[in-house]
Design an enzyme around this catalytic site. Structure first.
Site, PDB file in Angstrom:
ATOM      1  N   PHE A   1       0.309  -1.235   0.052  1.00  0.00           N
ATOM      2  CA  PHE A   1       0.104   0.155   0.343  1.00  0.00           C
ATOM      3  C   PHE A   1       1.155   1.135   0.216  1.00  0.00           C
ATOM      4  O   PHE A   1       0.727   1.869  -0.439  1.00  0.00           O
ATOM      5  CB  PHE A   1      -1.183   0.273   0.978  1.00  0.00           C
ATOM      6  CG  PHE A   1      -2.290  -1.029   1.319  1.00  0.00           C
ATOM      7  CD1 PHE A   1      -3.529  -1.030   0.831  1.00  0.00           C
ATOM      8  CD2 PHE A   1      -1.960  -2.046   2.068  1.00  0.00           C
ATOM      9  CE1 PHE A   1      -4.001  -1.672   0.915  1.00  0.00           C
ATOM     10  CE2 PHE A   1      -2.531  -3.244   2.388  1.00  0.00           C
ATOM     11  CZ  PHE A   1      -3.665  -3.226   1.981  1.00  0.00           C
ATOM     12  N   ALA A   2       1.947   1.699   1.039  1.00  0.00           N
ATOM     13  CA  ALA A   2       2.677   2.241   1.372  1.00  0.00           C
ATOM     14  C   ALA A   2       3.246   2.787  -0.297  1.00  0.00           C
ATOM     15  O   ALA A   2       4.016   2.300  -1.028  1.00  0.00           O
ATOM     16  CB  ALA A   2       3.941   1.871   1.553  1.00  0.00           C
ATOM     17  N   ALA A   3       2.284   3.613  -0.202  1.00  0.00           N
ATOM     18  CA  ALA A   3       2.882   5.192  -1.554  1.00  0.00           C
ATOM     19  C   ALA A   3       2.357   6.455  -1.468  1.00  0.00           C
ATOM     20  O   ALA A   3       1.320   6.809  -0.126  1.00  0.00           O
ATOM     21  CB  ALA A   3       1.912   4.761  -2.859  1.00  0.00           C
ATOM     22  N   PHE A   4       2.891   8.032  -2.444  1.00  0.00           N
ATOM     23  CA  PHE A   4       1.721   9.190  -1.957  1.00  0.00           C
ATOM     24  C   PHE A   4       0.589   8.912  -2.442  1.00  0.00           C
ATOM     25  O   PHE A   4       0.572   8.516  -4.343  1.00  0.00           O
ATOM     26  CB  PHE A   4       2.430  10.140  -1.739  1.00  0.00           C
ATOM     27  CG  PHE A   4       3.603  10.080  -1.253  1.00  0.00           C
ATOM     28  CD1 PHE A   4       3.707  10.331   0.197  1.00  0.00           C
ATOM     29  CD2 PHE A   4       5.139  10.207  -1.773  1.00  0.00           C
ATOM     30  CE1 PHE A   4       5.141  10.772   1.066  1.00  0.00           C
ATOM     31  CE2 PHE A   4       6.203  10.185  -0.874  1.00  0.00           C
ATOM     32  CZ  PHE A   4       6.001  10.404   0.113  1.00  0.00           C
TER      33      PHE A   4
ATOM     34  N   THR B   1      -5.168   2.234  -8.933  1.00  0.00           N
ATOM     35  CA  THR B   1      -5.985   2.955  -9.126  1.00  0.00           C
ATOM     36  C   THR B   1      -6.561   2.888 -10.393  1.00  0.00           C
ATOM     37  O   THR B   1      -6.290   3.216 -11.484  1.00  0.00           O
ATOM     38  CB  THR B   1      -5.913   4.707  -8.562  1.00  0.00           C
ATOM     39  OG1 THR B   1      -6.569   5.679  -8.623  1.00  0.00           O
ATOM     40  CG2 THR B   1      -4.224   4.326  -9.293  1.00  0.00           C
TER      41      THR B   1
ATOM     42  N   TYR C   1       0.634  11.166 -10.254  1.00  0.00           N
ATOM     43  CA  TYR C   1       0.359   9.801  -9.484  1.00  0.00           C
ATOM     44  C   TYR C   1      -0.134   8.444 -10.295  1.00  0.00           C
ATOM     45  O   TYR C   1      -0.299   7.734 -10.228  1.00  0.00           O
ATOM     46  CB  TYR C   1      -1.281  10.481  -8.265  1.00  0.00           C
ATOM     47  CG  TYR C   1      -1.642   9.554  -7.919  1.00  0.00           C
ATOM     48  CD1 TYR C   1      -1.247   8.356  -6.535  1.00  0.00           C
ATOM     49  CD2 TYR C   1      -3.569   9.143  -8.109  1.00  0.00           C
ATOM     50  CE1 TYR C   1      -1.654   7.969  -6.094  1.00  0.00           C
ATOM     51  CE2 TYR C   1      -3.621   7.793  -7.627  1.00  0.00           C
ATOM     52  CZ  TYR C   1      -2.910   6.949  -6.044  1.00  0.00           C
ATOM     53  OH  TYR C   1      -4.024   6.218  -6.186  1.00  0.00           O
TER      54      TYR C   1
ATOM     55  N   ASN D   1     -13.545   4.852  -5.747  1.00  0.00           N
ATOM     56  CA  ASN D   1     -13.845   5.543  -4.092  1.00  0.00           C
ATOM     57  C   ASN D   1     -13.513   4.665  -2.999  1.00  0.00           C
ATOM     58  O   ASN D   1     -14.675   4.758  -2.404  1.00  0.00           O
ATOM     59  CB  ASN D   1     -14.709   6.513  -4.671  1.00  0.00           C
ATOM     60  CG  ASN D   1     -14.311   7.587  -5.779  1.00  0.00           C
ATOM     61  OD1 ASN D   1     -13.806   6.902  -6.709  1.00  0.00           O
ATOM     62  ND2 ASN D   1     -14.096   8.984  -5.000  1.00  0.00           N
TER      63      ASN D   1
ATOM     64  N   HIS E   1     -10.929  14.200   1.162  1.00  0.00           N
ATOM     65  CA  HIS E   1     -11.993  13.407   0.331  1.00  0.00           C
ATOM     66  C   HIS E   1     -13.161  13.843   0.767  1.00  0.00           C
ATOM     67  O   HIS E   1     -13.469  14.039   2.121  1.00  0.00           O
ATOM     68  CB  HIS E   1     -11.431  11.527   0.713  1.00  0.00           C
ATOM     69  CG  HIS E   1     -10.397  11.137   0.147  1.00  0.00           C
ATOM     70  ND1 HIS E   1      -9.130  10.854   1.227  1.00  0.00           N
ATOM     71  CD2 HIS E   1     -10.217  10.845  -0.974  1.00  0.00           C
ATOM     72  CE1 HIS E   1      -8.491  10.476   0.569  1.00  0.00           C
ATOM     73  NE2 HIS E   1      -8.980  10.322  -0.863  1.00  0.00           N
TER      74      HIS E   1
ATOM     75  N   ARG F   1     -12.291  20.860  -9.762  1.00  0.00           N
ATOM     76  CA  ARG F   1     -10.121  20.255  -9.399  1.00  0.00           C
ATOM     77  C   ARG F   1      -9.792  19.829 -10.774  1.00  0.00           C
ATOM     78  O   ARG F   1     -10.119  19.295 -11.725  1.00  0.00           O
ATOM     79  CB  ARG F   1     -11.266  19.490  -8.310  1.00  0.00           C
ATOM     80  CG  ARG F   1      -9.616  19.246  -7.849  1.00  0.00           C
ATOM     81  CD  ARG F   1      -9.413  18.310  -6.187  1.00  0.00           C
ATOM     82  NE  ARG F   1     -10.155  16.791  -6.911  1.00  0.00           N
ATOM     83  CZ  ARG F   1     -10.182  16.112  -5.821  1.00  0.00           C
ATOM     84  NH1 ARG F   1     -10.129  16.509  -4.503  1.00  0.00           N
ATOM     85  NH2 ARG F   1     -10.498  15.063  -6.227  1.00  0.00           N
TER      86      ARG F   1
END
Ligand code: UDP
Length: 328
Positions: free
Chosen positions: A74-77, A118, A142, A171, A190, A282
């Site tokens: 999972f580790a990510a920005f 994602t 990303y 989401n 979020h 956005r």
């Protein structure tokens, strides 16, 4: 045989829910997390190794000590806007550090990885709902960083026999139904937690990012999936890799909710008004994202337990009440 699973980012939102699911299924989740955005309180289901993914020595020691039979990464920005203004940060962590992790897996003979991908890999959808065969055309660093790793995993599979599943989340929302875990980002960006805060505090209105989109009510449409259902998919993916080499699966409910739909659903669940104001669009937001998750259902046997928006909001609201110490 070891029942340890290395969970990078196990102190984060989806990571911690997955650790709980792993623990319930008899695994020991070993969380590897620098606690920059994750939380120590969220590590309740196995040991914590507090270290950064770029620390190759710490990674090596972790593989030596725990001998994990698989990795869930999972580790990510994950802030789209920040990835546009600071792509170096995203490519260094999400790409280069992930390659370091894969190298550690090669060194220690660990052959299965489930990767957090994602729906941002698709970019602007050409057709909806999105299936996995839709072309990948990310529109921000990303999304590119996740896309690169999917390709690298495929190449590592061909060359080194590494098995992988990439799970393409839509989401993520909601919270652990038992109230043990939930969403706590800083900064929070979020929609659902911000809208819940807007109705809790009453003073700071929610800004709706665009009311002039080509959707029935003019606001963006997304596919919200309960975090506990996401967590369950990771376990199934790990099992799938016992007999399969690789897979890419969408994880969503297949239902599109506009921002105004979410505001109305929150009003119903909480019985409170939400003050909101229209803001500008956005950057990088597609107008609609809806998943076809049929492949995950067929191949992994995945079946969401909490597809109803009421459950998703209820659990998020209960979590916020407990975590922030007020009465919902
Ligand atoms: N959104 C919004 N106001 C906010 C946060 C989000 O209108 O303060 C909208 C956003 O434009 C998107 C949807 O809510 O259409 C979901 O956004 P979120 O950031 O939760 O997830 P994302 O779709 O970016 O992964």
């Amino acid at each position: 045989m070891s029942r340890n699973i290395l969970v990078t980012g196990g102190a984060g939102y989806i990571g911690s829910h997955t650790c709980k699911a792993l623990h319930s299924a008899g695994y020991i989740p070993v969380t590897f997390d620098n606690l920059v955005s994750g939380h120590k309180w969220a590590v309740q289901w196995g040991p914590l190794v507090r270290a950064d993914l770029k620390d190759r020595d710490a990674l090596g020691l972790c593989f030596e000590q725990f001998k994990p039979e698989g990795v869930i990464h999972f580790a990510a920005f994950a802030y789209v806007g920040e990835s546009v203004t600071d792509p170096a940060k995203y490519y260094a962590n999400n790409v280069a550090n992930t390659i370091g992790l894969l190298e550690a897996m090669r060194t220690y003979g660990c052959r299965r990885i489930v990767f957090s991908s994602t729906c941002a890999v698709y970019g602007i959808p050409k057709v909806l709902p999105l299936t996995e065969s839709h072309p990948s055309a990310p529109i921000n660093p990303y999304g590119h960083s996740k896309c690169f790793i999917e390709q690298i995993l495929t190449d590592y599979g061909t060359a080194y026999g590494l098995r992988h599943v990439a799970l393409r989340y839509f989401n993520a929302a909601g919270a652990d139904p038992d109230g043990d875990l939930g969403e706590d980002h800083d900064p929070e960006t979020h929609l659902i937690p911000l809208a819940l805060r807007a109705c809790r505090h009453g003073t700071r209105p929610l800004t709706v990012f665009g009311t002039d989109w080509d959707t029935p009510d003019g606001t963006c449409i997304r596919d919200y999936i309960h975090v506990t259902d996401l967590a369950a998919a990771h376990l199934l993916a790990m099992g799938y890799l016992e007999t399969n080499k690789d897979g890419r699966f969408n994880l969503g409910n297949g239902n599109g909710y506009s921002v105004l739909d979410i505001i109305n659903a929150i009003r119903e669940v909480t019985g409170q008004e939400i003050r909101w104001q229209a803001g500008s669009r956005r950057a990088g937001d597609p107008s609609r994202l809806v998943a076809d998750a049929g492949l995950a259902k067929r191949e992994l046997g995945w079946s969401p337990c909490y597809p109803d928006m009421t459950d998703i909001i209820c659990h998020a609201w209960q979590w916020m009440a407990k975590h922030e110490g007020f009465l919902a």
